[in-house]
Each structure stands twice: as C-alpha cells, then as structure tokens.
Design an enzyme around this catalytic site. Sequence first.
Site, mmCIF file in Angstrom:
data_model
loop_
_atom_site.group_PDB
_atom_site.id
_atom_site.type_symbol
_atom_site.label_atom_id
_atom_site.label_comp_id
_atom_site.label_asym_id
_atom_site.label_seq_id
_atom_site.Cartn_x
_atom_site.Cartn_y
_atom_site.Cartn_z
ATOM 1 N N SER A 119 -0.347 -1.581 -6.993
ATOM 2 C CA SER A 119 -0.965 -2.839 -7.405
ATOM 3 C C SER A 119 -0.583 -3.967 -6.468
ATOM 4 O O SER A 119 -1.237 -5.003 -6.455
ATOM 5 C CB SER A 119 -0.480 -3.232 -8.804
ATOM 6 O OG SER A 119 -0.770 -2.224 -9.718
ATOM 7 N N HIS A 140 -7.277 1.484 -6.103
ATOM 8 C CA HIS A 140 -6.586 0.816 -7.216
ATOM 9 C C HIS A 140 -7.410 0.927 -8.496
ATOM 10 O O HIS A 140 -8.424 0.253 -8.647
ATOM 11 C CB HIS A 140 -6.348 -0.660 -6.845
ATOM 12 C CG HIS A 140 -5.501 -1.393 -7.822
ATOM 13 N ND1 HIS A 140 -5.793 -2.672 -8.256
ATOM 14 C CD2 HIS A 140 -4.373 -1.036 -8.469
ATOM 15 C CE1 HIS A 140 -4.876 -3.054 -9.116
ATOM 16 N NE2 HIS A 140 -3.995 -2.086 -9.265
ATOM 17 N N GLU A 152 -10.755 -0.751 -7.092
ATOM 18 C CA GLU A 152 -10.696 -1.556 -5.873
ATOM 19 C C GLU A 152 -10.323 -0.648 -4.711
ATOM 20 O O GLU A 152 -9.370 0.133 -4.818
ATOM 21 C CB GLU A 152 -9.642 -2.669 -6.022
ATOM 22 C CG GLU A 152 -10.046 -3.732 -7.025
ATOM 23 C CD GLU A 152 -8.985 -4.802 -7.216
ATOM 24 O OE1 GLU A 152 -9.350 -5.939 -7.530
ATOM 25 O OE2 GLU A 152 -7.779 -4.506 -7.069
ATOM 26 N N ASN A 190 -6.341 -9.028 -9.639
ATOM 27 C CA ASN A 190 -5.074 -9.688 -9.950
ATOM 28 C C ASN A 190 -4.962 -11.054 -9.289
ATOM 29 O O ASN A 190 -4.346 -11.966 -9.834
ATOM 30 C CB ASN A 190 -3.891 -8.796 -9.563
ATOM 31 C CG ASN A 190 -3.739 -7.624 -10.525
ATOM 32 O OD1 ASN A 190 -4.275 -7.660 -11.632
ATOM 33 N ND2 ASN A 190 -3.021 -6.597 -10.121
#
Length: 291
Positions: A119, A140, A152, A190
């Site tokens: 991450s 991801h 991702e 994120n």
Amino acid sequence: MSIDTIGVVGAGQMGNGIAHACALAGYPVVLVDVSQEQLDRALQSIGKNLDRQVSREHIDAAAKDAALERITTSTDNGRLADAGLVIEAVPEREDLKRKIYESLAATLKPEALIVSNTSSISITRLASATDRPGKFMGMHFFNPVPVMKLVELIRGMATEEATYEAVAEVTRKLGKTPAMAVDSAGFIVNRILLPMINEAVFALFEGVASVEDIDAAMKHGAAHPMGPLQLADFIGLDTCLSIMQVLHNDLGDPKYRPCPLLLRYVEAGWLGRKSGRGFYDYAGDEPVPTR
Ligand code: NAD
C-alpha cells in the site's frame, strides 16, 4: 505474454482474497505462507466467502467447487516454480518483502512476473531488490478483494510495457477495473481518501461538529455510503495514521500532517472496529460515538 498459474505469497487478509478472486476467474493458484495455520485459516475463509457468493446467487455451487479445486497451498516457495505471475501479499515490511524476492529469484522461471500488493512502499525501490525489475510492478487490491472492483496498477521506473499489459489483462480477467498510477505515495485512492478522513478528524478536534454530525453530513450531503469517521474505524486508525505519515514524509507537504487527535486515539489503543473502540464504541448492539 499469457499467464497460466498464479502464485500468491502471504495467505493473510489480502492474500486469501486474492487467491479467491484468481481461482474464481479460472486460474490455478498456488498459495504460499510461512504458517500452515494461516493457510488452513485462509482456505476456511475462502470456502465461507464462496458460500456467501453462492447464497447470494452471484455464482453457482459448481463454480465454487471448481474454484476451491484450483487452489493448492504450501509452506514451500519452491512450489511457485510453474507460476507465470507471483502476487506478493506479506506484511508491510520492506525487509521482509526484500527477503522474499531474493528467495523467489532462485525458484521462479526467468520470464515469470512479480507484483507487490504494497500500500505504501515505493515500487521502484522494491523492484531494485528483485532479479527482474522490468518484470516487476505494483498490483494494489482493495479489501475485501472478492467484492471490491478496483485494482491500482503501478509502474516502477523499470517496469516493461509487456509486464504492464500482462498484469492489466489478468486484472480484467478477474472482473476488476484497473486504474493506472505512477509510483507516488498513496497511489490514487489513499492519496485522496486519507486526507479527507484526516480532515474529518481535524473538524472533530477543532470542535466544528460532533462525530455523528460529521458522518451524517458526508453521508447525506456528499452521498458517501458511510461517514469518514465510520470509515476510519473500518480501515483501522493505526493504518490511517501510518498512511498519513507516509504521505507526509514522502511528499513533504504540511497539508498531509496527521491530526494530533488521530495520533491520540492510536496511542490509546482505540484503533476502530478491530479493537472494539475508535470514533465509535462497538461494545453494544449499536455503535456509540466516543466524543
Ligand atoms: P496479513 O498480516 O493479514 O497477512 C500477511 C500474511 O503473510 C500472513 O499470513 C503471514 O503469515 C504471511 N507471511 C509473513 N511472512 C511470510 C513469508 N516470509 N513468506 C510467506 N508468507 C509470509 O496482511 P494483509 O493485511 O493481508 O496485508 C498484506 C499486504 O497487502 C501488505 O503489503 C499491505 O500493505 C497490503 N494491503 C493491505 C490492505 C488491507 O486492507 N489489509 C489493503 C491493500 C493492500
């Protein structure tokens, strides 16, 4: 470059979901972990989650059985020798990931691709710890993997086009939607989501509104499926804090400063749902705001 068998290293929360999604899409999967207990638990979770999909009529019982049959588990990395793609999903520690890439070098076919589900660690830096930086990139997934549609895809500095294309094709075969990002802290989701959550904590910290009003406002005023503080409790406040720290350190912009109140909650051990208490207390039937 077409992928047949997929290896998954790490059978935790993410690894078992990734193995589930790959097997359901028709790939033979070799799921590897250092812990036999984790492998047993992973198979149990996969079985339970497939059952849920059957009961909701998303898949039929034959698809469930076929998916389970496609998964083999092992505590031996040597079993990954036939994999065309290895998805690494071990804990978020760079030293551990580096060690695994070293051991994979001795096992994998030279043409095999490696992706990391990290991450927050730089894909370019991880790639440099492998024997094949051109055949390495970020993939991801989001939790829970069988449900969440997004993956991702992150190219490192050295990622070759053919690697990207092959991983994008696997992503589509899994029925997921790929979104491409460059190798930058937080990637897309994120980078955008966590500063919003952090801002919600600042609003609480500064007395702008209560926990309930902040969540109600974003649910009903911005059409979010859940409020930002409720979401923070789901993600885990320690995870939220560590992502904000990565954004702050890597991008160096004070706008990513973690809210001191978020830090206090983590220091108190109030980590959200997983510890029974965060911005809400989960001891009773209904969550109760803790401020
Ligand atoms: P987890 O702790 O649930 O699982 C990690 C697994 O790796 C454990 O089963 C552990 O036994 C195993 N493991 C440890 N050392 C190993 C080794 N040397 N070889 C093989 N297996 C080993 O962790 P997780 O939440 O599944 O996270 C895994 C990765 O996915 C991390 O990089 C994390 O940042 C990333 N990620 C997590 C989430 C999330 O919501 N949890 C979301 C996206 C990405």
